[in-house]
Motif scaffolding. Structure first.
Motif, short mmCIF file in Angstrom:
data_model
loop_
_atom_site.label_atom_id
_atom_site.label_comp_id
_atom_site.label_asym_id
_atom_site.label_seq_id
_atom_site.Cartn_x
_atom_site.Cartn_y
_atom_site.Cartn_z
N PRO A 367 -23.30 -61.28 46.20
CA PRO A 367 -24.70 -61.70 45.97
C PRO A 367 -25.70 -60.91 46.80
CG PRO A 367 -23.54 -63.33 47.30
CD PRO A 367 -22.50 -62.35 46.82
N ASN A 368 -25.24 -60.24 47.84
CA ASN A 368 -26.13 -59.44 48.69
C ASN A 368 -26.04 -57.95 48.37
OD1 ASN A 368 -26.95 -61.73 50.24
ND2 ASN A 368 -24.96 -61.66 51.30
N ALA A 369 -25.45 -57.63 47.24
CA ALA A 369 -25.32 -56.22 46.85
C ALA A 369 -26.68 -55.60 46.59
CB ALA A 369 -24.45 -56.11 45.61
N VAL A 370 -26.72 -54.28 46.70
CA VAL A 370 -27.93 -53.53 46.37
C VAL A 370 -27.56 -52.53 45.28
CG1 VAL A 370 -28.92 -53.78 48.67
CG2 VAL A 370 -27.46 -51.79 48.16
N TRP A 371 -28.56 -52.05 44.59
CA TRP A 371 -28.33 -51.03 43.57
C TRP A 371 -27.91 -49.73 44.26
CZ3 TRP A 371 -28.60 -50.97 38.21
CH2 TRP A 371 -29.03 -52.16 37.60
N GLU A 372 -26.87 -49.12 43.74
CA GLU A 372 -26.43 -47.81 44.21
C GLU A 372 -26.50 -46.83 43.05
OE1 GLU A 372 -25.94 -47.18 47.24
OE2 GLU A 372 -25.10 -48.93 48.26
N ALA A 373 -26.59 -45.54 43.37
CA ALA A 373 -26.76 -44.55 42.31
C ALA A 373 -25.98 -43.28 42.61
CB ALA A 373 -28.24 -44.21 42.13
N ARG A 374 -25.66 -42.59 41.53
CA ARG A 374 -24.92 -41.33 41.64
C ARG A 374 -25.54 -40.31 40.70
NH1 ARG A 374 -18.39 -40.75 40.54
NH2 ARG A 374 -18.39 -38.64 39.68
N PHE A 375 -25.96 -39.19 41.25
CA PHE A 375 -26.41 -38.07 40.43
C PHE A 375 -25.20 -37.22 40.11
CE2 PHE A 375 -27.97 -33.62 40.15
CZ PHE A 375 -28.63 -33.75 38.93
N ASN A 376 -24.98 -36.97 38.83
CA ASN A 376 -23.74 -36.34 38.39
C ASN A 376 -24.02 -35.23 37.38
OD1 ASN A 376 -20.62 -37.17 38.60
ND2 ASN A 376 -21.01 -36.34 36.56
N ILE A 377 -23.31 -34.11 37.54
CA ILE A 377 -23.36 -33.03 36.56
C ILE A 377 -21.95 -32.73 36.12
CG2 ILE A 377 -24.04 -30.65 36.07
CD1 ILE A 377 -26.03 -30.82 38.37
#
Length: 383
Positions: A367-377
């Motif tokens: 419930p305390n997670a945050v959005w994470e992201a990955r830039f991918n090619i």
């Protein structure tokens, strides 16, 4: 004892039917064998928000996958196979698909072997390299071992299939499902068995631009500890639109898993596995997904087309205390001859492959997670 006899009779009947189909229709068609070999070589660059060391290095670039495709036909029997070689960290070598087929006519076909499960929008419920959330719970581009019948006409399409089990690599009496597979299946102490699928699509609009469909799935879950058979099921309503340079994919799924686990095992989650590693998934959930893309033809040296897209999905978990999961991928596919390059910005919330805790993001979550992201090619040469 009666159940065991019925199961044996059922298995013998299925095996006899498959052999009969292959023998009956092998007497027709071309006299000379045909074979076509293709494949792909792909490399991958990624920069992930949750990997501090990688960010300091400016990302990592390396080998993704090499695959070999074979298509053949002889005496009316078709062959279609694809074998992939990933790095050891992602499962190593694995057969994605491999089936024998026969065309009764231009509209009807039968396939036997490791073939795609007829469920939801196909071939993919996504436009990007990462697929959509549906893939990570075994409901997009899944392949299992069985027999499938397909009918295609101007207005209607339907598929009926029976799958004895998912890819079986161990063949032991009590061996668990190997995680070295392409598509996600139930694993751990449960195995998918005797699964039935049905899919119906109605096509309408100019040049059948719209595809409205429903998919049904029901099968058993054999538990290695209790030796009892539970069940799993899924229902999907889906719509796809192809209009000019635009494509839209919309889908709703409700899924349930009811394993007959040992008393000490949690029945609110199931284990799933692919690419060399297992993780947990909520046993019961709803899933909503929407993807849109637009092609833009260009003339930039070898580049002939740019496909811009955005794919979104939301996983609503039914168990009390579980936190839902989200995924959104924005990107562009660049086509240049035989080279196809995906530029993706993939963001996830409680997503096992996009930050957080890999083991239970798709199950209990945080419930305390945050959005994470990955830039991918991802760069691939397809031949």
């Amino acid at each position: 004892m009666t159940k065991i006899i019925m199961r044996l009779q059922f298995s013998k009947t299925c095996a006899f039917s498959i052999v009969a189909f292959l023998f009956l229709f092998s007497v027709k068609a071309q006299d000379k064998p045909e074979i076509k070999i293709g494949g792909a070589l792909r490399f991958n660059y990624n920069l992930s928000s949750w990997k501090d060391g990688q960010k300091k290095r400016g990302g990592d670039f390396g080998y993704d996958m090499f695959r070999v495709n074979a298509k053949g036909a002889y005496k009316g029997i078709q062959l279609n196979a694809e074998y992939r070689y990933y790095s050891e960290g992602f499962g190593g070598g694995m057969l994605k698909q491999g089936w024998l087929g026969y065309n009764f006519n231009e509209r009807d076909q039968i396939q036997v072997g490791l073939t795609q499960v007829p469920f939801g929008i196909q071939q993919y419920n996504s436009h990007n390299w990462f697929f959509n959330l549906t893939y990570y719970v075994g409901l997009e581009d899944d392949h299992d071992m069985g027999i499938k019948y397909m009918h295609t006409s101007n207005r209607f399409e339907y598929q009926l299939a029976f799958f004895k089990n998912a890819e079986e690599l161990g063949f032991g009496n009590n061996s668990e499902v190997s995680p070295n597979r392409y598509s996600y299946d139930v694993a751990g102490r449960n195995k998918e068995i005797n699964q039935f699928n049905g899919k119906f699509v109605y096509k309408f609009g100019k040049k059948s631009a719209s595809r409205l469909g429903v998919s049904l799935q029901y099968g058993g879950l054999y538990n290695l500890d209790t030796e009892e058979v539970g069940n799993h099921s899924a229902v999907a309503a889906h719509y796809e639109l192809n209009k000019g340079k635009w494509n839209v994919k919309a889908q709703f799924i409700t899924a349930a898993h009811n394993p007959e686990n040992a008393d000490s095992e949690d029945r609110a989650v199931v284990t799933m596995a692919a690419y060399g590693a297992p993780y947990q998934v909520a046993a019961d959930f709803n899933m909503y997904s929407l993807g849109i893309s637009r092609n833009i033809p260009v003339k930039l040296g070898p580049v002939s087309n740019l496909q811009f897209y955005n794919d979104f999905a939301y996983m609503e978990k039914k168990a009390a205390g579980f936190t839902d999961s989200y995924m959104n991928v924005t990107g562009v596919l660049v086509s240049a001859g035989n080279v196809y390059t995906y530029f993706d910005y993939a963001a996830g919330y409680n997503h096992s492959w996009l930050g957080g805790n890999f083991v239970d993001d798709f199950a209990k979550g945080n419930p305390n997670a945050v959005w994470e992201a990955r830039f991918n090619i991802n760069i691939g040469y397809y031949f």
